[in-house]
Design a protein around this motif. Sequence first.
Motif, short mmCIF file in Angstrom:
data_model
loop_
_atom_site.label_atom_id
_atom_site.label_comp_id
_atom_site.label_asym_id
_atom_site.label_seq_id
_atom_site.Cartn_x
_atom_site.Cartn_y
_atom_site.Cartn_z
N ARG A 147 -12.14 -8.49 -17.28
CA ARG A 147 -12.19 -8.70 -15.84
C ARG A 147 -11.73 -10.10 -15.53
O ARG A 147 -12.17 -11.08 -16.15
CB ARG A 147 -13.62 -8.50 -15.31
CG ARG A 147 -14.17 -7.09 -15.45
CD ARG A 147 -13.59 -6.15 -14.41
NE ARG A 147 -14.01 -6.51 -13.06
CZ ARG A 147 -13.57 -5.90 -11.96
NH1 ARG A 147 -12.69 -4.91 -12.06
NH2 ARG A 147 -13.99 -6.27 -10.75
N THR B 148 -9.08 -12.78 -12.62
CA THR B 148 -8.31 -12.98 -11.39
C THR B 148 -6.96 -13.58 -11.75
O THR B 148 -6.89 -14.58 -12.47
CB THR B 148 -9.05 -13.93 -10.44
OG1 THR B 148 -10.33 -13.39 -10.16
CG2 THR B 148 -8.26 -14.10 -9.14
N ARG C 81 -8.44 -11.63 -6.12
CA ARG C 81 -9.38 -10.52 -6.29
C ARG C 81 -9.63 -10.32 -7.78
O ARG C 81 -8.69 -10.33 -8.58
CB ARG C 81 -8.83 -9.22 -5.72
CG ARG C 81 -8.63 -9.20 -4.21
CD ARG C 81 -8.22 -7.79 -3.77
NE ARG C 81 -7.96 -7.73 -2.34
CZ ARG C 81 -6.77 -7.91 -1.79
NH1 ARG C 81 -5.73 -8.17 -2.56
NH2 ARG C 81 -6.61 -7.83 -0.49
N GLU C 82 -10.84 -10.12 -8.13
CA GLU C 82 -11.16 -9.82 -9.53
C GLU C 82 -10.73 -8.40 -9.83
O GLU C 82 -11.01 -7.47 -9.06
CB GLU C 82 -12.67 -9.99 -9.79
CG GLU C 82 -12.99 -9.90 -11.29
CD GLU C 82 -14.46 -10.10 -11.58
OE1 GLU C 82 -14.78 -11.00 -12.38
OE2 GLU C 82 -15.27 -9.34 -11.02
N GLN C 83 -10.00 -8.23 -10.93
CA GLN C 83 -9.48 -6.92 -11.32
C GLN C 83 -9.71 -6.69 -12.81
O GLN C 83 -10.03 -7.63 -13.56
CB GLN C 83 -7.97 -6.84 -11.02
CG GLN C 83 -7.60 -6.98 -9.57
CD GLN C 83 -6.08 -7.08 -9.41
OE1 GLN C 83 -5.47 -8.09 -9.74
NE2 GLN C 83 -5.49 -6.02 -8.89
N THR C 84 -9.48 -5.46 -13.22
CA THR C 84 -9.50 -5.15 -14.65
C THR C 84 -8.09 -5.38 -15.17
O THR C 84 -7.13 -4.75 -14.70
CB THR C 84 -9.93 -3.70 -14.90
OG1 THR C 84 -11.24 -3.51 -14.35
CG2 THR C 84 -9.97 -3.40 -16.39
N PRO D 106 -2.70 -6.05 -14.25
CA PRO D 106 -3.85 -5.25 -13.81
C PRO D 106 -3.67 -3.78 -14.14
O PRO D 106 -2.57 -3.23 -14.00
CB PRO D 106 -3.86 -5.47 -12.29
CG PRO D 106 -2.48 -5.89 -11.93
CD PRO D 106 -1.93 -6.61 -13.12
N LYS E 289 -6.58 -1.72 -13.28
CA LYS E 289 -7.48 -1.11 -12.30
C LYS E 289 -7.66 -2.09 -11.15
O LYS E 289 -7.85 -3.29 -11.35
CB LYS E 289 -8.83 -0.78 -12.94
CG LYS E 289 -9.77 0.00 -12.02
CD LYS E 289 -11.09 0.34 -12.72
CE LYS E 289 -10.91 1.48 -13.71
NZ LYS E 289 -12.23 1.93 -14.24
N LYS E 290 -7.57 -1.57 -9.94
CA LYS E 290 -7.69 -2.40 -8.75
C LYS E 290 -9.15 -2.80 -8.51
O LYS E 290 -10.06 -2.25 -9.12
CB LYS E 290 -7.14 -1.65 -7.54
CG LYS E 290 -5.68 -1.22 -7.69
CD LYS E 290 -5.25 -0.35 -6.50
CE LYS E 290 -3.85 0.20 -6.69
NZ LYS E 290 -3.46 1.10 -5.59
N SER E 291 -9.31 -3.72 -7.59
CA SER E 291 -10.66 -4.18 -7.28
C SER E 291 -11.53 -3.07 -6.70
O SER E 291 -12.76 -3.11 -6.80
CB SER E 291 -10.61 -5.36 -6.30
OG SER E 291 -9.87 -5.00 -5.13
N THR F 79 -4.12 1.31 -11.26
CA THR F 79 -2.82 0.82 -10.80
C THR F 79 -1.74 1.79 -11.27
O THR F 79 -1.98 2.68 -12.09
CB THR F 79 -2.53 -0.57 -11.37
OG1 THR F 79 -2.43 -0.47 -12.80
CG2 THR F 79 -3.62 -1.56 -11.01
#
Length: 577
Positions: free
Chosen positions: A285, A287, A302-305, A319, A321-323, A328
Motif C-alpha cells: 500500500r 502513494t 491517494r493511497e493505493q495497492t 497501481p 487496485k484503486k483507492s 485498475t
Amino acid sequence: MNLFAEIRATVLQAIDALVREGFLPDGLETSAVTVEPPRDAAHGDMATNAAMVLAKPAKMNPRAIADALAAKLTDDPRISVAEVAGPGFLNMRLDPSIWQGLVKSVLTNPDFGKSDLGAGQKMLVEYVSANPTGPLHVGHTRGAVFGDALASLLDYAGYDVTREYYINDGGAQVDVLARSVYLRYEEAHDLSVDWPEGSYPGDYLIEVGEALKDKVGDAYLGKGEQFWLDDVREFATNAMMDLIRSDLASLGIAMDEFYSEKSLYGTGKIEAAISELDAKGLIYRGTLEPPKGKMPEDWEPREQTLFKSTAHGDDVDRPVKKSDGAWTYFAPDIAYHYDKVQRGFDALIDVFGADHGGYVKRMKAAVSALSDGRVPLDIKLTQLVKLYKNGEPFKMSKRAGTFVTLRDVVDQVGPDVTRFHMLTRKNDAPLDFDFDKVTEQSKDNPVFYVQYAHARVNSVLRKAEGDFADAALASADLTKLSHEAEITVAKKLAEWPRLVEIAAKGHEPHRIAFYLYDLASDFHALWNRGNDDPALRFIQEGDIDTTSAKIALIRAVQLVIASGLGILGVKPAEEMR
C-alpha cells in the motif's frame, strides 16, 4: 543446409586446432565469432571476425591470429582463398562447386531454409487483440499482418507457435457497444434515436440491431437497461467477434485461441495473480508521486495497492487496485499474462499498436516477476499507417463511421498486396500505403517485383521442351553454371537459411520481404543480361544439358521465393496479368 553455419563450424575447428598446437591459449570464448557475407562482395564470399574477437582475450595481435587461421582454412577443399584484410578481418572465397551444389540442395530438400533454431520451444504470439466494438481498422491490419508473419516465421524456424487473440470484453467499452446496438435495435423498429457522444454510430451495427430484433422481437422495447444490458452485451460482442474473424479471414489469418478478458473476472484469476506477486513481496500500500510535467488540476495523493514493478526494471511502481477497491486496467492484464506463464509457454510475444508504448516496461516487469525471470516477454510495437490514393490522403470509411477498415484496404488491392506491403518496413517505422503505388507494375513496387520473378520462371518452364521436374533438374550438370551473374544468384540463395535464423532471433519478419526483393533483383538482373548475352539465356536451343542447368538455377530461385512468400502469407503468382 546453412552454408554459413557450416563454414563457421570450420572456423571454430581451425581455432581448436590452433589451441591444441599451443598457438592460442585454452579457454577462449568463441560465441561472438561470426561468418557472414562481406559488406563489399568484391572482398570475397564470406568474412569472419574470429581474429578480432580472439585478439584481446588471447593477448595477441589480431593479424597474427588471422594469418594462422587463413593457413588452416585453406586446407578445407571448399575454401579456395582466405585473405587477411585491415586489422585482422579474414575474407574467404569458396570453390565454385559449392555454389553449384547449393542449387542441387534447394531442389532436393523441400525444407531448405527451415531451421531447428527454436528446438520446439513453446512460443505464444498474441496479436490484433482489438476491442470487440467494430470492424478492424488499418492500424489493426498492420499489427495483424506483422503478428501473423512473425508467427509463421517462428514456426518455420522450429518453434512450437500458438497464435492468440485477447478479447477485451471486460471493460466499459463493451457496455457502450451494447447501448449502441440497442439504439440500432430501436431503429429496426422504426423508432427515432439520438446518438450520445462516445457511442458507436457506424453503419456496421445496423445489421446487428436488425439481428437482435429478429431474435427477441419487441421484448426489450421501452425497458430499462437493467432488463437487457447483459444479454445485449453478449449478443453484440459475439456479433463483433464474428465480424472480426471474417475480417481476419479476408487476410488469410486464423487464430489458434481466442482468450476472453471477461473470463478473468469473478473466477479468482486476478486475485491469484496479485497474490502471487504479494507472496514475492511485490505488493504494498502506498502513494505515488504526482505525474511529471503539467500537474492535473484534480490530482490529489491517494493511497493505493501498488505493484513494485521497479524491482523488475520499470520506471515507477504501478497501481493494481484503486483507492475505492476496484481493480485498475493493469490488474487483468497481469492476470492474463500470469495465465500465459501457467500454460507452460517458454517465451511470449505481444504485438501492440504504437499507442501502447507506455505499457511495455510495466508488462515486462509483471511477466519477469510472475515467472521469476524464466519466461521472456518481447513486446513489438507497430507504428501508424498513412493511406494515400491519387496523391491524397484516403478518406474515412462511411461504414465504420470514423476510420478506414481492414476490408476497405483488402477490397482495394487484395490480401497478397496488403500483406506484403505491410511488411516492407520494420514494425516500429511509420508506413505509407499508397493504393496506386502498391499496385503499379514496376521495380519500385516490391510485391510486384517479387511476384514477377516467380511468374517469370513459370514462363520459362512453359516454353522449355523436356523433363524439367525438380528431380530431373537436380541431376543436371550444374558445373555449367559458371558465369559470375549465375554464381551471384546462387550466393543469394545460400543466404536464405541464415537470413531465416537472423529474422527469427530478432522477431523481424520484414527481413524476409527485404531478402525476397534482393533475390528477385538478382534474378531479374540475370534475365536482363540474357537479352544482351545469348549464352546467359535460360533456354539454349539444341543444348539440353546447359538448358537443364540454367533452369535448375531459376527453379531454385522460384522455390525459395515461394517459401519466403509462404512465411509472409502471400500466394506466389503463377503468371502476371
